[in-house]
Structures are given as structure tokens and as C-alpha cells.
Design a protein around this motif. Structure first.
Motif, PDB file in Angstrom:
ATOM      1  N   THR A 625       0.832  -1.209   0.000  1.00  0.00           N
ATOM      2  CA  THR A 625       0.000   0.000   0.000  1.00  0.00           C
ATOM      3  C   THR A 625       0.862   1.252   0.000  1.00  0.00           C
ATOM      4  OG1 THR A 625      -1.725  -1.174   1.209  1.00  0.00           O
ATOM      5  CG2 THR A 625      -1.838   1.216   1.218  1.00  0.00           C
ATOM      6  N   GLU A 629       1.655   3.994  -3.620  1.00  0.00           N
ATOM      7  CA  GLU A 629       1.310   5.409  -3.528  1.00  0.00           C
ATOM      8  C   GLU A 629      -0.157   5.626  -3.900  1.00  0.00           C
ATOM      9  OE1 GLU A 629       4.427   7.354  -5.778  1.00  0.00           O
ATOM     10  OE2 GLU A 629       5.732   7.357  -4.024  1.00  0.00           O
ATOM     11  N   PHE A 630      -0.459   6.437  -4.933  1.00  0.00           N
ATOM     12  CA  PHE A 630      -1.857   6.792  -5.202  1.00  0.00           C
ATOM     13  C   PHE A 630      -2.362   6.222  -6.543  1.00  0.00           C
ATOM     14  CE2 PHE A 630      -0.297   9.875  -2.172  1.00  0.00           C
ATOM     15  CZ  PHE A 630      -1.330   9.909  -1.244  1.00  0.00           C
ATOM     16  N   GLN A 635      -4.159   0.149  -6.031  1.00  0.00           N
ATOM     17  CA  GLN A 635      -4.701   0.162  -4.674  1.00  0.00           C
ATOM     18  C   GLN A 635      -5.961  -0.702  -4.579  1.00  0.00           C
ATOM     19  OE1 GLN A 635      -3.243   1.044  -2.114  1.00  0.00           O
ATOM     20  NE2 GLN A 635      -1.804   2.680  -2.574  1.00  0.00           N
ATOM     21  N   TYR A 653      -8.039   1.612   3.838  1.00  0.00           N
ATOM     22  CA  TYR A 653      -6.946   2.580   3.693  1.00  0.00           C
ATOM     23  C   TYR A 653      -6.477   2.637   2.240  1.00  0.00           C
ATOM     24  CZ  TYR A 653      -2.456   4.867   4.406  1.00  0.00           C
ATOM     25  OH  TYR A 653      -1.387   5.725   4.322  1.00  0.00           O
ATOM     26  N   SER A 654      -6.328   1.471   1.599  1.00  0.00           N
ATOM     27  CA  SER A 654      -5.904   1.431   0.198  1.00  0.00           C
ATOM     28  C   SER A 654      -6.924   2.119  -0.703  1.00  0.00           C
ATOM     29  CB  SER A 654      -5.710  -0.020  -0.249  1.00  0.00           C
ATOM     30  OG  SER A 654      -4.622  -0.615   0.415  1.00  0.00           O
ATOM     31  N   LYS A 657      -6.859   5.880  -0.513  1.00  0.00           N
ATOM     32  CA  LYS A 657      -5.759   6.420  -1.310  1.00  0.00           C
ATOM     33  C   LYS A 657      -6.143   6.451  -2.789  1.00  0.00           C
ATOM     34  CE  LYS A 657      -1.408   5.759  -0.423  1.00  0.00           C
ATOM     35  NZ  LYS A 657      -0.070   5.171  -0.130  1.00  0.00           N
ATOM     36  N   SER A 660      -8.780   9.202  -3.430  1.00  0.00           N
ATOM     37  CA  SER A 660      -8.323  10.569  -3.207  1.00  0.00           C
ATOM     38  C   SER A 660      -7.829  11.215  -4.497  1.00  0.00           C
ATOM     39  CB  SER A 660      -7.202  10.588  -2.168  1.00  0.00           C
ATOM     40  OG  SER A 660      -6.030   9.957  -2.671  1.00  0.00           O
TER      41      SER A 660
END
Length: 918
Positions: A625, A629-630, A635, A653-654, A657, A660
Motif C-alpha cells: 500500500t 502510492e496513489f 490500490q 486505507y488502500s 488512497k 483521493s
């Protein structure tokens, strides 16, 4: 037949005897019995686990590592061995591996194990000089268990190393409040006082530690050294003698014995003691003690004292690397002088003089060294590299290539584009840019740049090959073939165009032509990784699995330090073929090679999940994860694996990301709704599901989510309506199974079975639905129908381990003796599967008679080590242990089963058994 299927009763008895010896601290005897067991069956998982722990207790760290890694290969749950494995690594100087390898990630481990591992990781980080990492691990240990004194004691050596004594004293005070009777607390308190020069206070604290635990070796040796410094040789000698009695192989005690003998003027005894030191440390590989500077210094000093300067040098050098400039540097310089290596002596002394200015002895030695070289005055020139900033294509090309090397592809692309645009003669920039375009999927741009390069240099074989690659990616296969052939004509020795032509042959199913090309290439270079990987691909396509594995193993052996492709391909091949144990073994090698590579981390997680190691998978995914990164797609992939590893928080959480940076990413939205639902946030899940339906009304995913949400709210009718709409919108196994699940809870499952029957008539190859129907019969107690359904499935998938295992359980319920044979088959198909091992062990216990009790016990021990969180397995083991008279161990297992899951099928029987054992 698998090793489990042939477990020997004699080997089982060896193990049980070894376990008893180990519990009584007869470590050598336990090791002998365990090795006897392994002579019979090297794949006995409990034996490998206990052997690893026994070898570690016996000071055989490398051998311990081998046994514990073998236990992991055989499928032991990581939590069972991670602490002793970390200890064995640290004892061998492999601190960085403890910090970097995914198998030592604390995530997903039980609380006590987490704390122990985090404390070990803190010590490892401190050894490597990474104080911040050490403190992070210590803080994590305190979060995991605020009542742990060890988490406070771990801070003390870190603070001493930083010379932050107030913080060290504070940590000891906190540990003392939590564990007022622990010898280690007083030892650490003494260590602080000792370093601060409070010798009397240190002596009192060491004495307190030894009163609480006379066998505390660190306190014993430290007090002996302190007594030597305080001029109390008689008292020191008593401690040295006791230390050597407790641990005859303790080199620090031997060195103190030499110091005491020297103070007495007994040169013969001093020499004998120094020889004892070197005899103890010399056989230990230097890398084992690289983070134990005291031992390196002792052995260096011992060899120096014995006038063995050549032997002293590597230890003194290693000590200096670890500790920097100390008085040992002067000894090392004299060793260099004796060898005639004056330049090294000067380098050593200059470093020391800079760190410790004013040491007259060091300055004299340094002056002598310069004069011996004919330099009567020392000249020091400081050179500064001038960096001239010139915005030219050449500079931008260099910058772009540098950025490429550091992995910053986007920034590199911008710099190379600017360089090539302003000066097309920068062909190095153009070639690198075309490669970046291909990697980014910008194939048309890559082809345009490659054509420009070929136009400039039509006789450049490399540019022709690059053009062929770009044209192939755009789908222009004839043009690609022509470019590859031209490249090969220009330079017949160039391998890439030949390899690319073979790939075109494979793509067009001209397998024989590809084989001829590849064989010719391999003949010229049998270690070529690219050729070996392509041969593996060709073998796999032809159904030659063993040959594919051999080629990939060779490719992996010959690959560079950072090339993970052959290893990844090997793991994926094993997993596709259901070969879990070889996949895990290949993953371990990959993880050592590239612990932070995203593809390695994801492949590692998949292999661990295939091996039922959820904790190991979660650890790998936590790192993945961060590394991903993004990247939204990556993810989502990680989040799906996190859910498979039963880690919804990690999945959330993944996905956060991912969303986002890509808030409209449908797969991320849908999966986030599932995660929210699993976490109990029904309102937010509902809101997101409605958003998905509005965004994609012709997709089933939104309606399926609405069905899940309705079901969570207890609204069965609404759930059925939503699932029906999902199935009508996009008919599939997934949508049908959701609807089947809710219908099966009504009216004995008649409507569900009718729905499944209609589907399987039109989709007879849909094994997923047929499996669910068979499982439904078994779950509802209709064992005769379940048997029929599973046996019908086996006609389609005769070697399916899961179906075989479920059938064995059904036959056991029917008390059919054939359950044993079916369970044997299930285990043979999936020998690392804890459930299959448990099924066979329990079936043998129920139906196999007394002659099978030893084998049944070992199978259940094996299953428990692989899946310690499974209450049924632990209950089954508890029953057999109780029957064999090991009541205390049986009670531990049954209570663990009840704690892990009071609602499991045999929980009432477990309660009854626990009461009888208490």
C-alpha cells in the motif's frame, strides 16, 4: 503420496519425547530426538518448529534459521516462529533483514507476539544506527500493549547509545512500575549508571539484578568488568568463575579472566585466557557479530595481545567501522604499520585525530607515517566540485537519464522530451524517450521517435530493434518483423532482434520455429535470462510444466540483483498449477532480493494466501500500500487482497488512497462500499451504493451492493428484490450466488435450489454454483444429498482438493469408512492445507482405530501450527492430547479454541472437555 500421508508412529514418539525434554530444558537431548524424527520424516512440521527453537536455545543460530525457514516452507503460521526466527537472524548479524523482510512485519500478529517482535526490531534498528526506526518500533510495541515492561526496557540501550541519560532513566522508571521484580529492569538501570560513571550505584543495581536472577548473564559479566575497574579483583574473579560455570562459551568472561591474570603478573594464564577468547570467537563468521562491537573489539584485542597482528586486523577494522574513531584506531594503525601499509595507517590516524584532537600519541604516529613517505610537511587540500548550471540539451539529456535511473519516469520524460525536441542529434535522449513511451503505453509516440532515430542512423541495429518493438506494440506486426530482420541483418550477433522474432513466432503459434530460434540463441549463451524466460513461456504454452519450471529456475539463478521477472514468473506458474509449497519457496527468494518491489509484494501476498497465511499476506500488503502510492488500480488490487487476508481496515486505507486521486473510479467505489458494510457503517455504504447506481445504472454492481445493505439491515425482501435486479441486469455466477444465498434461508432453500437448477441446466460448466449447492446440502445436514452433489462434482473436477475434503467430512458424518481414503486424497492434492490436514487427522481419530492415534496426533499438531486461529483444529488437537494423557497441553488447546470462537460447531463439546480437564 505426501509426507503427511506416511507419518511414522516412531517419528511421532521421538517428537513427543523431545517435547518433554525441551520443557525440562534438556536441550541437547531434545535436539537428538528431533533429529531422529527427521531421519524418518523430514517434513514433520511440529518437529521443524521445535528443532528451530531448541537449536536457538543451544546457541546454533544458523541451524535454527534453517529449521524455522523449513517450517515456514512447510506451512507453519508465521506467528508461531517469527520471534525465534528474528532472534536467529539477529544472532547472525542479519539485523537489516529483520527490518526489511516482509515476514518480520508485525502487522496481523497476536498482541504478545507483536510486542516481542517489535522489541527485537527496535534492537535491530538500534544496532544498524537507525535510532528513529528503533524508537518507532518501541512506540508501536507500547501501543500494542501499554502494560509491557519490555517495551520500556527496549528504550534504555537506544537512549544510552544517544547519551540521553534522562530519557533512559525515565524508561527504567516506567518499566519498574510495571515489573518491580524483574531482574532485567535493575540490569538496565545499572547499565545507565555504569556509563554515567556512577560506579557504586551501578554495582548496587547489578547486585540487585543478580539477587532476583542469579543466572542473568549480562548482569554477571557487567558486574565482573565493573569490579575489575574498581580494583576489586577477588570479587571480580568470583563473578568471572560463575559466568564461566553458567556459560562455558562466554568470551567476555574469558577476556576478563585474561585481564585479571595480567594484573596478577601471570603471563601464562593471561595468554591461555586470550587464546580461549580467540578460540571462542574465531569460528564465528565475522558477519554474525558485525553488530556486536564488543565481541569484535575483544577478539581484536585478544589477537593483538597474542601478537597475532594479521588476525587482529579484520576485527579491529570491523570495530572501527561500527564505532568510528576510538582508541582502537591507534592499535589498528600500528597493525597497518607492521604490514607496511602506511597509507591505510595515515587514513586511520587522520580520522582519529579529527575526532579526538590533541591526542599526542596519535599525532606522533601520524607524523611518523608522513615522514616515512618523504613528506616532511603534511599538505591538505580541500577540493570543492563546482556545479555549473547550463540549460543545454546535453545537460538535460544527462539529467533525464539520471532521473530515469532513480525511477522518476515522469520527470525523466519531460527532460528527455525537451532535450530531443531542441536537438534531435541527442540520440541517447531519443532512445531513452522511446523506451519510456513504450512503458507508459504511448505506443504511437514511441514509434514516431524510433522512426526519427532510424532515419538519422539507418545502419544502427539497436534503433531498428527499437522501431520493431514500437511497431509491434501498435499492432503493425509485418512492419515489426521487417525492422527486427533488418536489425539482425545489420548485427547478426545482436540478441534482442532474434528474441523478438521468436516472440512474433510464438504470437502466431509457430511454436516449432520459435523453439529453433530460441535453442540457437541459448547455444550461444546458456545464461541468457531473456531467452530462458521465453523458453519457459513456450514450454508452458505447450503444456510442458516441468520444463517451464526448469527454465525459469535457471533464469532466476542467472538474473541480476534487481531483476525479479524470472522469480515472479516462477511463482505465478506454481500458483497456476496449484503448487503452493514451491511457490512459497520461490517467494522467499524474491522477497530477499527485492523486498520493496510492488510486484514482488503482491505476488508474495497471493502465495501466502494460497498457503493460508493471512498474517504474512497482510504484512506484505501493508508495505505494498505504501509502495503503490496513489495508483488507483493498484490500490484496488491491494484492497481485494487485503479482504482475502481478512483485513478490512487495510482495504479501506488502500481504497481511500485510490479515491483521493480518482474519486469516480468505479471498482474503487464499489469495493469501498463493501468494506464500509463489512465495518458496520451501513449508512455510508448505502450512500455510496446509490451513487454507483446513479453513475452506472446498467451495471449490476450497484444493485448487488444495495442487496448487501438491505441484508445487513435485516430487510430480506428488499435484498431479494435488489439481487434479482442485479441478476436481471447482468446475469452471472456472482449475481446468482448472491440471490441464492438469501433465498436459501427461506422455506428450506426450495426457491434457491430451483434457481440454481435452472442456471446449471443452461450453464452446466458453472462449477461455482454447483459447489455452493453441494455446500448448502452439507451445511443444512442433508449429508446424503451433499454426498451425491460432491461426487457429481468430482466427475467434472476429479482432483479438486476442496471438493475431496468436503466429501471426506460428509462421509465422516455418515460414519462411512471410505472417509479416510477420500481425506488421504484431499491431502495428497493440497498437502499444505491446514483444513485438509485437520480433516485427515480427525477422521483417523474417529474411524482409524487405536493404531492410527500417533499419526492422527501429529497431523493435528501440524494443522494447528499452520492455522492457530482455527478453533475447530485446536479443539480436535485438544481431544487427542487429552486422550494421550497430556492434560495440561490439552486444556491450553481447548481454552484457546473457546477463546478463538465460541460459536464454532463443537463449542459445547469443547466447554464440556475444558471443565473435565480443569
Amino acid at each position: 503420496m505426501t509426507s503427511h500421508a506416511v507419518t511414522d508412529s516412531k517419528a511421532s514418539r521421538f517428537y513427543e519425547d523431545a517435547l518433554g525434554r525441551f520443557e525440562k530444558r534438556d536441550i541437547p537431548g531434545a535436539i537428538i530426538q528431533l533429529k531422529n524424527a527427521l531421519q524418518i520424516d523430514r517434513n514433520m512440521l511440529p518437529v521443524q518448529v521445535l528443532l528451530g527453537k531448541a537449536l536457538l536455545a543451544n546457541g546454533e543460530a544458523a541451524a535454527s534459521e534453517v529449521a524455522l525457514l523449513e517450517a515456514l516452507r512447510l506451512g507453519v503460521n508465521r506467528a508461531e516462529v517469527v520471534v525465534p526466527l528474528a532472534q536467529s537472524f539477529i544472532a547472525q548479524g542479519k539485523q537489516k533483514m529483520v527490518l526489511e523482510q516482509p515476514q518480520f512485519n508485525p502487522a496481523g500478529l497476536p498482541q504478545d507476539t507483536q510486542v516481542q517482535l517489535l522489541v527485537l526490531r527496535a534492537a535491530a534498528a538500534s544496532d544498524t544506527g537507525d535510532i528513529r526506526a528503533a524508537m518507532r518500533n518501541i512506540e508501536d510495541a507500547r501501543v500494542a500493549d501499554p502494560r509491557s515492561a519490555d517495551a520500556w526496557l527496549a528504550e534504555v540501550p537506544v537512549r544510552i547509545r544517544e547519551r540521553k541519560f534522562r530519557e533512559a532513566h525515565d524508561a527504567v522508571a516506567r518499566a519498574l512500575a510495571l515489573a518491580p521484580n524483574a531482574a532485567e529492569v535493575y540490569y538496565q538501570k545499572a547499565a545507565i549508571l555504569h556509563v554515567q560513571g556512577n560506579l557504586n550505584g551501578a554495582l548496587a543495581a547489578y547486585t540487585q539484578a543478580l539477587q532476583m536472577n542469579p543466572k542473568h548473564m549480562e548482569a554477571r559479566v557487567a558486574r565482573a568488568g565493573l569490579l575489575v575497574d574498581m580494583g576489586k579483583p577477588a570479587d571480580a574473579a568470583k563473578d568471572v568463575a560463575e559466568a564461566q560455570r553458567l556459560s562455558p562459551r562466554e568470551p567476555r568472561a574469558a577476556y576478563l579472566k585474561a585481564l585479571l591474570a595480567e594484573k596478577e603478573g601471570n603471563a601464562k594464564a593471561a595468554t591461555a585466557a586470550l587464546q580461549e577468547v580467540t578460540a571462542l570467537i574465531d569460528p564465528v563468521p565475522l558477519e554474525f557479530i558485525r553488530y556486536r562491537p564488543q565481541l569484535m573489539m575483544l577478539n581484536g584485542l585478544a589477537h593483538y595481545g597474542l601478537n597475532e597482528r594479521e588476525k587482529a586486523r579484520p576485527y579491529l577494522e570491523a570495530f572501527q567501522r561500527a564505532q568510528g574513531a576510538t582508541t582502537v584506531s591507534k592499535l589498528l594503525a600500528q597493525v597497518y604499520f607492521a604490514e607496511g601499509n602506511v597509507d591505510r595507517a595515515i587514513e586511520t590516524l587522520e580520522g582519529y585525530a579529527k575526532a579526538v584532537p590533541g591526542d599526542s600519541q596519535a599525532l606522533v604516529l601520524l607524523a611518523s607515517a608522513h615522514m616515512s613517505q618523504g613528506r616532511n610537511a603534511k599538505a591538505t587540500a580541500l577540493m570543492q566540485e563546482a556545479l555549473l548550471s547550463k540549460d543545454t540539451p546535453e545537460v538535460r539529456t544527462t539529467l533525464g537519464l539520471s532521473l530515469m535511473g532513480s525511477g522518476q519516469s515522469d520527470n525523466a520524460m519531460a527532460q528527455l522530451e525537451s532535450a530531443y525536441k531542441n536537438d534531435p542529434a541527442q540520440t541517447m535522449a531519443g532512445a531513452a524517450l522511446a523506451g519510456l513511451y513504450l512503458r507508459a503505453g504511448q505506443n504511437a509516440k514511441a514509434a514516431a521517435v524510433a522512426q526519427g532515430l532510424v532515419k538519422q542512423q539507418p545502419g544502427n541495429a539497436g534503433f531498428q530493434n527499437l522501431l520493431g518493438m514500437a511497431l509491434a506494440q501498435t499492432g503493425n506486426l509485418p512492419g515489426a518483423k521487417a525492422a527486427f530482420e533488418e536489425s539482425a541483418r545489420i548485427d547478426p550477433a545482436l540478441l534482442p532482434p532474434q528474441l523478438n522474432l521468436a516472440r512474433l513466432d510464438i504470437a502466431s503459434k509457430a511454436f516449432d520455429a520459435a523453439a529453433i530460434r530460441l535453442a540457437a540463441m541459448l547455444k550461444s549463451n546458456e545464461k541468457n535470462v531473456e531467452v530462458l524466460m521465453e523458453l519457459a513461456n513456450l514450454a508452458d504454452l505447450r503444456g510442458q510444466t516441468d520444463e517451464a519450471v526448469r527454465s525459469l529456475r535457471k533464469a532466476d539463478d542467472f538474473s541480476g540483483l534487481h531483476d525479479v521477472r524470472p522469480g515472479l514468473a516462477l511463482v505465478q506458474l506454481h500458483l497456476r498449477k496449484g503448487q503452493v509449497a514451491p511457490a512459497i519457496e520461490a517467494v522467499k527468494k524474491l522477497s530477499i532480493k527485492a523486498p520493496e518491489d510492488l510486484a514482488v509484494l503482491l505476488t508474495s501476498a497471493r502465495a501466502m494466501l494460497a498457503n493460508a497465511d493471512q498474517a504474512g499476506a497482510r504484512a506484505a500488503l501493508t508495505t505494498a500500500t505504501r509502495v503503490a502510492e496513489f495508483n488507483a488500480s493498484r490500490q484496488v488490487e491491494i484492497a481485494l487482497l487485503q479482504l482475502s487476508a481478512n483485513n478490512p481496515a487495510g482495504a479501506a486505507y488502500s481504497l481511500d488512497k485510490a479515491l483521493s486521486t480518482a474519486p469516480a473510479h468505479l471498482p474503487a467505489q464499489a469495493l469501498k462500499a463493501e468494506v464500509l458494510l463489512r465495518q458496520g457503517d451501513v449508512a455510508k455504504a448505502d450512500q455510496l451504493a446509490r451513487q454507483i447506481v446513479a453513475q452506472a445504472p446498467k451495471r449490476a454492481v450497484g444493485y448487488s451492493l444495495q442487496g448487501d445493505i438491505a441484508l445487513a439491515r435485516g430487510q430480506n425482501a428488499a435484498a431479494i428484490d435488489a439481487y434479482r435486479r442485479a441478476h436481471q441486469t447482468e446475469p452471472s455466477s456472482d449475481t446468482l450466488l448472491r440471490l441464492f444465498g438469501v433465498l436459501s434461508a427461506q422455506d428450506g432453500g426450495k426457491a434457491a435450489l430451483q434457481l440454481a437448477d435452472q442456471w446449471t441446466k443452461s450453464h452446466p460448466q458453472d462449477l461455482a454454483v454447483r459447489r455452493v449447492v453441494a455446500d448448502f446440502y452439507a451445511r443444512s445436514g442433508n449429508y446424503a444429498a451433499a454426498r451425491t452433489a460432491y461426487e457429481a462434482l468430482l466427475k467434472t473436477v476429479p482432483g479438486d482438493a476442496r471438493v475431496l475434503n468436503n466429501l471426506a467430512n460428509v462421509l465422516l458424518r455418515l460414519k462411512d469408512p471410505s472417509a479416510v481414503a477420500i481425506a488421504e486424497q484431499a491431502l495428497a492434492k493440497d498437502p499444505a492445507n491446514a483444513s485438509a490436514i485437520d480433516t485427515l487427522g480427525w477422521t483417523l481419530f474417529q474411524l482409524g482405530g487405536s493404531t492410527q492415534s500417533d499419526r492422527a496426533l501429529q497431523l493435528l499438531r501440524d494443522a494447528r501450527l499452520r492455522e492457530p486461529g482455527n478453533p475447530s483444529i485446536r479443539y480436535h488437537l485438544g481431544v487427542l492430547l487429552a486422550q494421550s494423557g497430556r492434560k495440561a497441553e490439552a486444556l491450553d488447546e481447548v481454552e484457546a479454541a473457546l477463546k478463538a470462537g465460541r460459536g464454532f460447531e463443537s463449542s459445547s463439546d469443547a466447554e464440556t472437555l475444558a471443565k473435565s480437564l480443569r
